[in-house]
Design a protein around this motif. Structure first.
Motif, PDB file in Angstrom:
ATOM      1  N   SER A 139      -3.562  15.308 -45.626  1.00  0.00           N
ATOM      2  CA  SER A 139      -3.351  15.673 -47.287  1.00  0.00           C
ATOM      3  C   SER A 139      -2.987  14.864 -48.145  1.00  0.00           C
ATOM      4  O   SER A 139      -2.811  14.704 -49.105  1.00  0.00           O
ATOM      5  CB  SER A 139      -2.028  16.815 -46.928  1.00  0.00           C
ATOM      6  OG  SER A 139      -0.953  16.136 -46.650  1.00  0.00           O
ATOM      7  N   LYS A 164     -10.391  20.489 -43.228  1.00  0.00           N
ATOM      8  CA  LYS A 164     -10.575  21.660 -44.231  1.00  0.00           C
ATOM      9  C   LYS A 164     -10.422  22.928 -43.105  1.00  0.00           C
ATOM     10  O   LYS A 164      -9.477  23.821 -43.219  1.00  0.00           O
ATOM     11  CB  LYS A 164     -12.039  21.870 -44.760  1.00  0.00           C
ATOM     12  CG  LYS A 164     -11.834  20.983 -46.089  1.00  0.00           C
ATOM     13  CD  LYS A 164     -13.196  21.008 -46.642  1.00  0.00           C
ATOM     14  CE  LYS A 164     -13.189  20.367 -47.959  1.00  0.00           C
ATOM     15  NZ  LYS A 164     -14.529  19.820 -48.579  1.00  0.00           N
ATOM     16  N   CYS A 166      -8.626  22.866 -40.222  1.00  0.00           N
ATOM     17  CA  CYS A 166      -6.977  22.912 -39.867  1.00  0.00           C
ATOM     18  C   CYS A 166      -6.310  23.681 -41.187  1.00  0.00           C
ATOM     19  O   CYS A 166      -5.425  24.213 -40.962  1.00  0.00           O
ATOM     20  CB  CYS A 166      -6.719  21.589 -39.776  1.00  0.00           C
ATOM     21  SG  CYS A 166      -7.101  20.914 -38.262  1.00  0.00           S
ATOM     22  N   MET A 167      -6.679  23.245 -42.153  1.00  0.00           N
ATOM     23  CA  MET A 167      -6.242  23.654 -43.477  1.00  0.00           C
ATOM     24  C   MET A 167      -6.387  25.105 -43.560  1.00  0.00           C
ATOM     25  O   MET A 167      -5.409  26.021 -44.474  1.00  0.00           O
ATOM     26  CB  MET A 167      -6.642  23.143 -44.993  1.00  0.00           C
ATOM     27  CG  MET A 167      -6.063  21.724 -45.073  1.00  0.00           C
ATOM     28  SD  MET A 167      -4.414  21.195 -44.794  1.00  0.00           S
ATOM     29  CE  MET A 167      -3.834  21.371 -46.509  1.00  0.00           C
ATOM     30  N   GLU A 168      -7.278  25.669 -42.910  1.00  0.00           N
ATOM     31  CA  GLU A 168      -7.243  27.374 -43.048  1.00  0.00           C
ATOM     32  C   GLU A 168      -6.331  27.750 -42.202  1.00  0.00           C
ATOM     33  O   GLU A 168      -6.245  29.215 -42.036  1.00  0.00           O
ATOM     34  CB  GLU A 168      -8.753  27.729 -42.458  1.00  0.00           C
ATOM     35  CG  GLU A 168      -9.689  27.372 -43.502  1.00  0.00           C
ATOM     36  CD  GLU A 168     -10.968  27.387 -43.060  1.00  0.00           C
ATOM     37  OE1 GLU A 168     -11.187  27.964 -41.998  1.00  0.00           O
ATOM     38  OE2 GLU A 168     -12.131  27.013 -43.977  1.00  0.00           O
ATOM     39  N   ARG A 169      -5.632  27.168 -41.231  1.00  0.00           N
ATOM     40  CA  ARG A 169      -4.781  27.728 -40.365  1.00  0.00           C
ATOM     41  C   ARG A 169      -3.389  28.284 -41.066  1.00  0.00           C
ATOM     42  O   ARG A 169      -2.936  27.328 -41.907  1.00  0.00           O
ATOM     43  CB  ARG A 169      -4.242  26.920 -39.094  1.00  0.00           C
ATOM     44  CG  ARG A 169      -5.592  26.535 -38.169  1.00  0.00           C
ATOM     45  CD  ARG A 169      -4.985  25.584 -37.073  1.00  0.00           C
ATOM     46  NE  ARG A 169      -3.975  26.436 -36.167  1.00  0.00           N
ATOM     47  CZ  ARG A 169      -4.422  27.112 -35.292  1.00  0.00           C
ATOM     48  NH1 ARG A 169      -5.740  27.264 -34.999  1.00  0.00           N
ATOM     49  NH2 ARG A 169      -3.575  27.520 -34.460  1.00  0.00           N
ATOM     50  N   ASP A 170      -2.988  29.361 -40.596  1.00  0.00           N
ATOM     51  CA  ASP A 170      -1.618  29.856 -41.441  1.00  0.00           C
ATOM     52  C   ASP A 170      -0.576  28.946 -41.408  1.00  0.00           C
ATOM     53  O   ASP A 170       0.349  28.440 -42.152  1.00  0.00           O
ATOM     54  CB  ASP A 170      -1.164  31.271 -40.825  1.00  0.00           C
ATOM     55  CG  ASP A 170      -2.135  32.343 -41.100  1.00  0.00           C
ATOM     56  OD1 ASP A 170      -2.652  32.148 -42.240  1.00  0.00           O
ATOM     57  OD2 ASP A 170      -2.001  33.290 -40.555  1.00  0.00           O
ATOM     58  N   LYS A 173      -1.057  25.827 -43.674  1.00  0.00           N
ATOM     59  CA  LYS A 173      -1.047  26.251 -44.973  1.00  0.00           C
ATOM     60  C   LYS A 173       0.350  26.309 -45.242  1.00  0.00           C
ATOM     61  O   LYS A 173       0.835  25.840 -46.393  1.00  0.00           O
ATOM     62  CB  LYS A 173      -1.775  27.625 -45.088  1.00  0.00           C
ATOM     63  CG  LYS A 173      -3.111  27.664 -45.544  1.00  0.00           C
ATOM     64  CD  LYS A 173      -3.525  29.211 -45.897  1.00  0.00           C
ATOM     65  CE  LYS A 173      -4.725  29.486 -45.192  1.00  0.00           C
ATOM     66  NZ  LYS A 173      -5.026  30.662 -45.221  1.00  0.00           N
ATOM     67  N   LYS A 174       1.213  26.967 -44.407  1.00  0.00           N
ATOM     68  CA  LYS A 174       2.532  26.992 -44.710  1.00  0.00           C
ATOM     69  C   LYS A 174       3.472  25.700 -44.847  1.00  0.00           C
ATOM     70  O   LYS A 174       4.355  25.471 -45.695  1.00  0.00           O
ATOM     71  CB  LYS A 174       3.211  27.779 -43.461  1.00  0.00           C
ATOM     72  CG  LYS A 174       4.579  28.437 -43.873  1.00  0.00           C
ATOM     73  CD  LYS A 174       4.853  29.680 -42.778  1.00  0.00           C
ATOM     74  CE  LYS A 174       6.265  29.633 -42.693  1.00  0.00           C
ATOM     75  NZ  LYS A 174       6.849  30.562 -41.489  1.00  0.00           N
ATOM     76  N   ASP A 178       0.373  20.360 -50.290  1.00  0.00           N
ATOM     77  CA  ASP A 178      -1.075  20.144 -51.230  1.00  0.00           C
ATOM     78  C   ASP A 178      -1.428  18.973 -51.603  1.00  0.00           C
ATOM     79  O   ASP A 178      -0.559  18.093 -51.971  1.00  0.00           O
ATOM     80  CB  ASP A 178      -0.818  21.278 -52.223  1.00  0.00           C
ATOM     81  CG  ASP A 178      -2.170  21.185 -53.277  1.00  0.00           C
ATOM     82  OD1 ASP A 178      -2.948  21.623 -52.956  1.00  0.00           O
ATOM     83  OD2 ASP A 178      -1.762  20.641 -54.350  1.00  0.00           O
TER      84      ASP A 178
END
Ligand code: GSH
Length: 196
Positions: A139, A164, A166-170, A173-174, A178
């Motif tokens: 990030s 990208k 990995c960034m889809e994982r909850d 993301k949590k 960003d």
């Protein structure tokens, strides 16, 4: 970390596989001018220096750098590695970033991408230890890219695709910040410390 003009002491026990990790890392970095202090019977008695430097676990290895202890072998290995310093340099400099620093960073990314290969995650098909270790750095890529003007997307497409994914994982993301928020933070800090 430069080995020159640094005071490095390693609390050692000859049979410890954990100490061996640290010695290997030092060897690989070409750092040989450190002092090894040997514990005699680690399971039975411990030196007062060990008790003072690792008061919680009282275990070797401990790397004492300019009087300050670093405990836990894997943390020490990470500490010995120059990588975090290199990353900080990418966004905290006043002057134009040197080509050598850019090359080092890109070589590092390519090496990491090589480890990933064609796998979805570093360990294979499932998100694991190595992905956790690296995704928080991913990030920061946007920020590094802004300051270095490197095109990481074109240079390391598989690594970016992994990020990208990995960034889809909850969980990711949590927790993971960003990239734009991080870039704004870097800009703010540069202003605060008079770099810009
Ligand atoms: N998680 C620690 C483990 C270190 C460890 O277990 N060290 C052993 C020697 S191999 C030790 O100091 N044992 C002393 C004790 O358990 O009291 C690391 O990776 O540094």
């Amino acid at each position: 970390m430069s080995s020159k003009e640094e005071d490095l002491v390693l609390l050692d026990y000859w049979a410890s596989p954990f100490v061996a990790r640290v010695k290997l890392a030092l060897e690989e970095k070409g750092i040989t001018n450190y002092e090894c202090l040997h514990e005699d019977h680690i399971m039975v008695s411990k030196s007062s220096l060990l008790m003072e430097m690792n008061p919680v676990h009282k275990k070797v290895p401990v790397l004492i750098h300019n009087g300050k202890p670093v405990c836990e072998s894997l943390l020490i290995v990470e500490y010995i590695d120059e990588f975090p310093e290199v990353l900080t340099k990418l966004w905290t400099q006043k002057s134009e970033i040197q080509q050598k620093e850019k090359d080092d960073f890109l070589n590092f990314l390519k090496m990491v991408e090589g480890e990933l290969g064609d796998k979805p995650y570093f360990g294979g098909n499932t998100f694991g230890y190595c992905d956790i270790a690296l995704i928080s750095i991913y990030s920061w890529f946007y920020t590094f890219q802004k300051f270095t003007k490197l095109d990481i997307q074109s240079e390391c497409p598989k690594l970016i695709a992994w990020g990208k994914r990995c960034m889809e994982r909850d969980s990711v993301k949590k927790v993971v910040l960003d990239e734009v928020q991080i870039y704004n933070y870097a800009l703010e800090l540069r202003k605060k410390y008079g770099i810009d």
